[in-house]
Design a protein around this motif. Structure first.
Motif, short mmCIF file in Angstrom:
data_model
loop_
_atom_site.label_atom_id
_atom_site.label_comp_id
_atom_site.label_asym_id
_atom_site.label_seq_id
_atom_site.Cartn_x
_atom_site.Cartn_y
_atom_site.Cartn_z
N SER A 46 0.86 -1.18 0.00
CA SER A 46 0.00 0.00 0.00
C SER A 46 0.89 1.22 0.00
N GLU A 47 0.44 2.25 -0.72
CA GLU A 47 1.23 3.50 -0.67
C GLU A 47 1.23 4.09 0.72
N LYS A 48 0.19 3.79 1.49
CA LYS A 48 0.08 4.29 2.86
C LYS A 48 1.20 3.76 3.75
N LEU A 49 1.74 2.60 3.39
CA LEU A 49 2.82 2.03 4.20
C LEU A 49 3.95 3.03 4.39
N PHE A 50 4.31 3.71 3.31
CA PHE A 50 5.46 4.61 3.35
C PHE A 50 5.14 5.89 4.13
N GLU A 51 3.88 6.32 4.05
CA GLU A 51 3.45 7.46 4.85
C GLU A 51 3.54 7.14 6.33
N LEU A 52 3.05 5.95 6.69
CA LEU A 52 3.01 5.56 8.10
C LEU A 52 4.40 5.29 8.65
N ALA A 53 5.25 4.67 7.85
CA ALA A 53 6.55 4.23 8.37
C ALA A 53 7.63 5.30 8.25
#
Ligand code: PHE
Length: 365
Positions: free
Chosen positions: A245-252
């Protein structure tokens, strides 16, 4: 109980063939549902632009399951009893697909999960198909990469004990990594939706692993990565397709730099078919399609081909047509379904860096 309104799709006209879709459009894994809906929609638009199927246009009725198995089951029941769809597409998270498969099988309506990798999903019955590889392969792929490429001897595991997917993948990885001469030092657990992983990570840190295998979903993994770094655990994290998910990079943030995960597809694949899909997807929705978008697109195309080839549009005849899927040119790999309604496909290993997942290697079955 009040009937929730459909969350998307075109209302069917009399001369329309209706597909059903159940997706996690809201809730903890919302990017899974959004990617699915777009992939399916793109395939249906293309089929309609090419004249439709059996002289009719296709439409999709979409229900949101809020990332919950109970909702997924109810939505499936609605699709078969009220909407009377020809085929059901969904879901991504295996726990949701397991709940759906029960209902689809009982109703005799073919279901294709784009991305659920737990083997039990298609074992629910002869109406249940998938277009992705299964976890006995995916777990082997990362165990082999960890042993042979990363030369790791000792790792720890952090599993989500509320997810059929996570538990299954942990089991295969542990078994394969041990068979290859490696050692799993400890296995810690959390429950989907937890936000504090410090106790488990502290216990893991004490065992001094060379890496931590985290077969979870992106929303949890992002937080795990940050908290691991805060606690001074700097070894690489390893994972599976649930990270996608692209969100992974936002979160991490940069906490996942140097991590590796297995996946179904890389948008960096130079294949012409993949390039065209990415261009069409980006033109329609912006952004780069993730693996789920690619698999959802493939699942819809396999369903449409099955409808086209079916003798009389009954559930049984569509099922028979889908079961014969062979050398189907998917954007996430070529699909030939075996007698257990699973395709045999390659996996890719991706490495996290610069806020994205970069292609490392392909692993053949
Ligand atoms: N394979 C995961 C499951 O079965 C779902 C998933 C697929 C998530 C692809 C991300 C990308 O639960």
């Amino acid at each position: 109980a009040a009937q929730p309104a459909p969350t998307g799709g075109t209302p069917p006209a009399a001369d329309t063939l209706l597909l059903g879709e159940v997706s996690s459009l809201t809730g903890s894994q919302a990017t899974f549902g959004v990617s699915t809906q777009r992939g399916v929609e793109l395939a249906v638009k293309e089929a309609n632009a090419a004249g439709g199927v059996k002289g009719k246009k296709l439409a999709v009725r979409v229900y949101d399951n809020q990332s919950k198995p109970e909702e997924a089951a109810q939505a499936t029941t609605r699709l078969v009893t009220q909407d009377k769809v020809l085929v059901i597409l969904g879901d991504v998270a295996s726990s949701n697909s397991l709940a759906m498969a029960e209902k689809a099988q009982a109703a005799g309506v073919p279901m294709i999960t784009p991305a659920s990798t737990n083997p039990s999903v298609t074992e629910k019955g002869d109406y249940i198909f998938r277009v992705c590889f299964i976890d006995p392969f995916q777990g082997f792929v990362m165990a082999k990469f960890a042993r042979e490429n990363l030369k790791l001897d000792q790792v720890a595991v952090l599993q989500d004990n509320k997810s059929a997917y996570s538990i299954g993948l942990k089991e295969v990885f542990t078994q394969k990594f041990s068979e290859m001469g490696g050692k799993v030092l400890t296995t810690e657990s959390y429950s989907q939706g937890d936000t504090d992983f410090r106790a488990q990570l502290t216990a893991i840190k004490k065992t001094k692993p060379q890496a931590i295998y985290v077969p979870g979903y992106y929303n949890d993994v992002g937080l795990v990565a940050r908290q691991a770094r805060e606690l001074g655990l700097s070894v690489p994290l390893l994972g599976g397709d649930g990270w996608d998910s692209e969100k992974l990079f936002e979160l991490a943030g940069d906490a996942l730099d140097g991590a590796y995960f297995s996946n179904h597809y890389s948008p960096q694949n130079p294949d012409e078919r993949v390039k065209k899909f990415i261009a069409d997807y980006t033109a329609a929705y912006g952004g780069t399609p993730d693996a789920i978008a690619a698999l959802a697109y493939d699942s819809a195309r396999v369903a449409i081909a099955g409808i086209e080839k079916s003798k009389d549009l009954t559930g049984a005849s569509i099922r028979d047509a889908i079961a014969q899927t062979k050398d189907f040119p998917g954007v996430a790999g070529t699909i030939t379904l075996d007698e257990k309604r699973n395709p045999v496909k390659s996996a890719v290993i991706l490495k996290v860096g610069e806020g994205k997942a970069n292609f490392v290697t392909t692993v053949k079955p």
